[in-house]
Design an enzyme around this catalytic site. Structure first.
Site, PDB file in Angstrom:
ATOM      1  N   HIS A 127       0.849  -1.191   0.000  1.00  0.00           N
ATOM      2  CA  HIS A 127       0.000   0.000   0.000  1.00  0.00           C
ATOM      3  C   HIS A 127       0.882   1.238   0.000  1.00  0.00           C
ATOM      4  O   HIS A 127       2.050   1.176   0.369  1.00  0.00           O
ATOM      5  CB  HIS A 127      -0.821   0.051   1.300  1.00  0.00           C
ATOM      6  CG  HIS A 127      -2.055  -0.784   1.265  1.00  0.00           C
ATOM      7  ND1 HIS A 127      -2.419  -1.605   2.302  1.00  0.00           N
ATOM      8  CD2 HIS A 127      -3.024  -0.918   0.323  1.00  0.00           C
ATOM      9  CE1 HIS A 127      -3.555  -2.219   2.000  1.00  0.00           C
ATOM     10  NE2 HIS A 127      -3.934  -1.834   0.801  1.00  0.00           N
ATOM     11  N   GLU A 154       3.271  -0.738   4.508  1.00  0.00           N
ATOM     12  CA  GLU A 154       3.716  -2.092   4.690  1.00  0.00           C
ATOM     13  C   GLU A 154       2.609  -3.088   4.996  1.00  0.00           C
ATOM     14  O   GLU A 154       2.459  -3.566   6.116  1.00  0.00           O
ATOM     15  CB  GLU A 154       4.787  -2.170   5.776  1.00  0.00           C
ATOM     16  CG  GLU A 154       5.714  -3.322   5.602  1.00  0.00           C
ATOM     17  CD  GLU A 154       5.458  -4.400   6.617  1.00  0.00           C
ATOM     18  OE1 GLU A 154       5.070  -4.078   7.733  1.00  0.00           O
ATOM     19  OE2 GLU A 154       5.636  -5.552   6.267  1.00  0.00           O
ATOM     20  N   HIS A 155       1.812  -3.346   3.994  1.00  0.00           N
ATOM     21  CA  HIS A 155       0.980  -4.531   3.973  1.00  0.00           C
ATOM     22  C   HIS A 155       1.490  -5.306   2.755  1.00  0.00           C
ATOM     23  O   HIS A 155       0.932  -5.190   1.672  1.00  0.00           O
ATOM     24  CB  HIS A 155      -0.503  -4.178   3.806  1.00  0.00           C
ATOM     25  CG  HIS A 155      -1.070  -3.453   4.990  1.00  0.00           C
ATOM     26  ND1 HIS A 155      -1.910  -2.369   4.875  1.00  0.00           N
ATOM     27  CD2 HIS A 155      -0.935  -3.667   6.325  1.00  0.00           C
ATOM     28  CE1 HIS A 155      -2.266  -1.962   6.093  1.00  0.00           C
ATOM     29  NE2 HIS A 155      -1.685  -2.726   6.976  1.00  0.00           N
ATOM     30  N   SER A 156       2.574  -6.022   2.954  1.00  0.00           N
ATOM     31  CA  SER A 156       3.258  -6.650   1.828  1.00  0.00           C
ATOM     32  C   SER A 156       2.497  -7.886   1.378  1.00  0.00           C
ATOM     33  O   SER A 156       2.181  -8.756   2.188  1.00  0.00           O
ATOM     34  CB  SER A 156       4.661  -7.064   2.234  1.00  0.00           C
ATOM     35  OG  SER A 156       5.373  -5.922   2.637  1.00  0.00           O
ATOM     36  N   GLN A 211      -3.244  -6.496  -4.684  1.00  0.00           N
ATOM     37  CA  GLN A 211      -3.498  -5.705  -3.474  1.00  0.00           C
ATOM     38  C   GLN A 211      -4.862  -5.041  -3.585  1.00  0.00           C
ATOM     39  O   GLN A 211      -5.345  -4.770  -4.689  1.00  0.00           O
ATOM     40  CB  GLN A 211      -2.383  -4.658  -3.340  1.00  0.00           C
ATOM     41  CG  GLN A 211      -2.438  -3.758  -2.135  1.00  0.00           C
ATOM     42  CD  GLN A 211      -2.261  -4.495  -0.815  1.00  0.00           C
ATOM     43  OE1 GLN A 211      -3.171  -5.171  -0.337  1.00  0.00           O
ATOM     44  NE2 GLN A 211      -1.079  -4.371  -0.221  1.00  0.00           N
TER      45      GLN A 211
END
Lengths: 569, 253
Positions: free
Chosen positions: A331, A498-500, A538
């Site tokens: 994100h 950091e929503h990998s 994503q």
């Protein structure tokens, strides 16, 4: 020589949300499960002294020890990747409970559009809408299929929330929404007047005392404002330590081994036999044999383990073949800050997932015909609690230090709001994960290498979403507004939400994906990979609800596989 | 001689005189505290304020672990420019930020023990983050040494002796927002040091007092921040702003 341990039904690598759910579900059914976690054990009592901003938010007490394992990073193939030496951009969780201990609790589900993003985009806009370098593909799943598992997840977690007007569900959240603060009320009134569709964010912080279907009772949230980066001393935030792990443990079928770092999955003739791991305190190596191997570590570790174990075909961006490492995405935040000269808010109080959101500019809820990007983001206001070290904002033009900085940063400390969108990166041919040729972890295994940058898609979406946030902020009546609609290159040294996701993606075709929709690896089908590493793209929302739902589906599949080993799809 | 120059001259005289005269006597008394009061007292060359010394109750945990007294004085003066005392309330100096920084340099963070410190070390791009081989404490001490040398070379004096304007000018050179690169330090950049000094100042002002800064929770009081509280369940919906007396983690023992 590694010591060989007696075989078990299932070995779980990484004991966070996904590993915890699998462990609870399979031990309830009588299977013997060993959970291997490379970090330390944690319990609620650890957080009694936890209102410590420096220790947790800035020194990152709950995050991965980079001296043992990190990743390398570069923007593009032509550059040499170098290690992330300090934890600046990311919040990589570690220890029992994983990132499920330090999350904020936002419990959304990805959108119908996300799971069939390629098909739906072409249906509405034609194939030309998808740029050549955008490796958009369907997940091999629909929201109808995943919905029941999402319901199971929110009931286990005790999610507090209300219906989203743009996507009402056939069931209600098990707990009523969180309390409404003056800021939230203002956001609701303002955005409704603008014709938008706000709803109170679904929250993993309990709005009331709750007993879940497993019989676990927990206390209500106290709005103490220490959620992100912190563990909850009340057990009011849904996390694996106070939900699924005690359930697994109560069966007598679960053995949890902390400080156990898995180095590789062992396999021969297309079948995994177990894992090799090292006790990081003693240096002793062990082989844990099992009928089924579950990789439920974080996105990076799942991908690294598959690559280092030589399972699946590594993705190659030049030939566009192989799938392990493909479609890495994150994100980024598009946002507007507002400063209010004549009002003060009780901003020291809050909760991780306390806020209001709207989907009007998320997914494909709006028409993209005239726009040079797809997707969008969930726009929210949230009140997590302003903490004083990290929050020193003042209107644009204020110096960064000195008397004027002091004056303005103190004055505006309780006089600000932020409207933000979690805008997703779309999958791109050149954004991928692979093994680094130079740098190694503490145990001699190659580090994971990340190659990633923003493309036109991200820059255009960012500009659009920033303007939407600023428009809402104007209507909220801020005296000064601050927004930045340009973004530079992806930067590992500065903050990234950091929503990998990606790396071991889910799909319909073994040639372009790593796992099927039961999270089962196509090539070695007694290995299952769980977590956001299986997301093929994503979305504009937080990942936990979706990864939790997929873990419940995987648990069903693994049960069926243990009874009759075969490819499940 | 303008008033400003006169002030500077008198301060310097004080330092030289007091240093020689009282040095021996002060050993058991917490020299840093004594010297540290120089700026507050302005032009005085007569009185020596002993109110903050060990004998009168300075806490044992305020002792220095890393800095020399000289370094401590420089840091105190520098952080005070970042967050000065004024009519709004105390500044970084009286809130104990220099003690906080001294102590932080002696922690796992200072030793970078959770950072990836394995070579090869190479020059990275602007987006690859820190690529040096120095620990956080080494970066700070290299920067501090450079600050002392730069001051001596360009102003012929010690940092804490200079006027506020001169101190600001030096910090501006280190911050290097203009990109002029006036300060060269082998292995690190001056702006890296300045950013670290700035972050440490914010931490020292607003972290729990257990870490040595935020003296008497004075930093929190400036922001009406209540510190560590167990619940806000009765406040969260209130329209009016509620000021609460802050509490620190020491209340949890």
């Amino acid at each position: 020589m590694a010591t060989k341990l007696p075989s078990v039904d299932v070995v779980v690598v990484g004991v966070g949300w996904a590993g915890g759910i699998i462990s609870a579900e399979l031990t309830k059914k009588g299977y013997k499960v060993v959970g291997l976690e490379r970090g330390k054990e944690r319990k609620t009592e650890d957080f009694l002294n936890g209102h410590d901003e420096l220790k947790y938010a800035h020194r990152k007490e709950l995050m991965q020890d980079l001296s043992k394992d990190t990743l390398t990073f570069r923007n593009k193939d032509l550059e040499e990747a170098l290690p992330m030496r300090k934890m600046s951009a990311f919040s990589l969780g570690t220890g029992v409970g994983g990132a499920g201990v330090h999350w904020n609790g936002f419990t959304h589900l990805f959108l119908d559009y996300d799971f069939q993003i390629r098909t739906k985009t072409i249906e509405r806009y034609g194939e030309s809408k998808i740029p050549e370098d955008m490796t958009l593909q369907d997940w091999g799943i629909t929201e109808e299929l995943i919905e029941p598992y999402f319901k199971t997840f929110v009931e286990m977690a005790g999610t507090s929330g209300e219906q989203n007007p743009l996507r009402p569900r056939s069931w209600d959240y098990p707990n009523p929404p969180m309390k409404v603060t003056p800021k939230m009320k203002r956001f609701i009134d303002t955005t409704e007047e603008m014709g938008l569709n706000p709803f109170i964010s679904p929250s993993g912080n309990l709005s009331q005392n709750y007993t879940n279907p497993d019989g676990v009772s927990r206390a209500a949230c106290q709005y103490c404002a220490f959620c992100d980066h912190f563990g909850c001393e009340y057990g009011a935030k849904s996390d694996p330590l106070v939900t699924v792990l005690p359930v697994a443990q109560s069966t007598g079928n679960f053995e949890l081994r902390a400080h156990s770092n898995v180095l590789e999955v062992l396999h021969e003739n297309g079948k995994a036999t177990g894992v090799r791991y090292i006790n990081v305190l003693t240096g002793e190596e062990y082989i844990q044999e099992a009928r089924v191997v579950i990789l439920s570590a974080y996105t990076f570790t799942n991908t690294k383990l598959l690559l280092n174990s030589k399972i699946g075909t590594p993705y190659d961006p030049v030939t566009q073949t192989g799938a392990v490492g493909k479609n890495y995405a994150d994100h980024f935040l598009s946002m507007a800050f507002g400063f209010f000269d004549d009002e003060q808010f009780n901003d020291y109080a809050g909760a991780g997932a306390l806020g209001v959101s709207l989907d009007d500019y998320n997914g494909d809820f709006f028409d993209h015909t005239e726009l040079d990007f797809i997707h969008g983001g969930l726009i929210s206001i949230s009140q997590v609690g302003n903490r004083p070290i990290g929050s020193n904002l003042a209107p644009l033009g204020t110096p960064g230090w000195g008397a004027e900085f002091k004056k303005q940063s103190l004055y505006y400390y309780n006089r600000q709001m932020m409207v933000f969108s979690q805008t997703p990166m779309m999958p791109n041919r050149y954004n991928y994960l692979s093994l680094d040729p130079t740098y190694k972890d503490e145990y001699g295994m190659p580090l994971l290498r990340m190659t990633v940058n923003y493309s036109k898609q991200e820059n255009n979406a960012h500009k659009f979403m920033t303007n939407k946030c600023a428009e809402i902020m104007e209507n909220l009546g801020a005296t000064h507004i601050m927004a930045f609609d340009q973004q530079g290159d992806y930067n590992i040294g500065s903050f990234v939400p950091e929503h990998s996701i990606g790396g071991t993606i889910m799909g319909e075709d073994p040639a372009t994906s790593v796992v099927n929709n039961y999270s089962q690896v196509w090539d070695v089908n007694n290995v299952f990979v769980l977590g956001a590493s299986t997301f093929a793209s994503q979305s504009g929302v937080n990942p936990t609800g979706t990864l939790g739902a997929l873990a419940y589906r995987a648990a069903e599949g693994i049960d069926s596989f243990l009874k009759e080993p075969k490819l499940l799809v | 001689m303008t008033e400003k120059e006169e002030k500077k001259f008198t301060r310097r005289t004080f330092m030289k005189n007091s240093g020689i005269t009282v040095g021996g006597i002060l050993l058991g008394w917490g020299v840093s505290e004594l010297f540290g009061d120089d700026q507050k007292k302005g032009t005085s060359t007569e009185t020596v304020d002993l109110s903050h010394t060990h004998a009168s109750g300075a806490h044992a945990s305020e002792a220095l672990l890393v800095f020399t007294l000289e370094q401590y004085r420089v840091v105190e003066a520098a952080v005070e420019r970042i967050f000065p005392e004024d009519e709004l309330g105390p500044g970084a100096k009286s809130l104990g930020v220099a003690v906080y920084i001294d102590h932080q340099l002696n922690t796992p963070w200072g030793n970078s023990s959770r950072d990836y410190m394995v070579g090869p070390f190479k020059q990275g791009t602007a987006t690859q983050g820190y690529q040096g081989r120095q620990t956080n404490a080494q970066i700070f001490m290299m920067g501090l040494d450079a600050l002392q040398k730069y001051t001596e070379k360009n102003y012929g004096d010690k940092f804490y002796i200079l006027s506020a304007e001169q101190q600001d000018a030096i910090l501006v050179d280190f911050e290097n927002a203009s990109g002029e690169n006036k300060v060269q330090i082998d292995g690190i950049s001056s702006s890296q040091f300045f950013q670290m000094l700035h972050s440490l100042t914010m931490e020292g002002l607003y972290s729990d007092p257990v870490y040595g800064g935020n003296k008497d929770m004075g930093g929190w009081k400036l922001k009406n921040y209540p510190g560590h509280q167990m619940t806000y369940v009765n406040i969260i919906e209130k329209e009016e702003f509620v000021v609460m007396e802050p509490t620190s983690l020491s209340s949890m023992k």
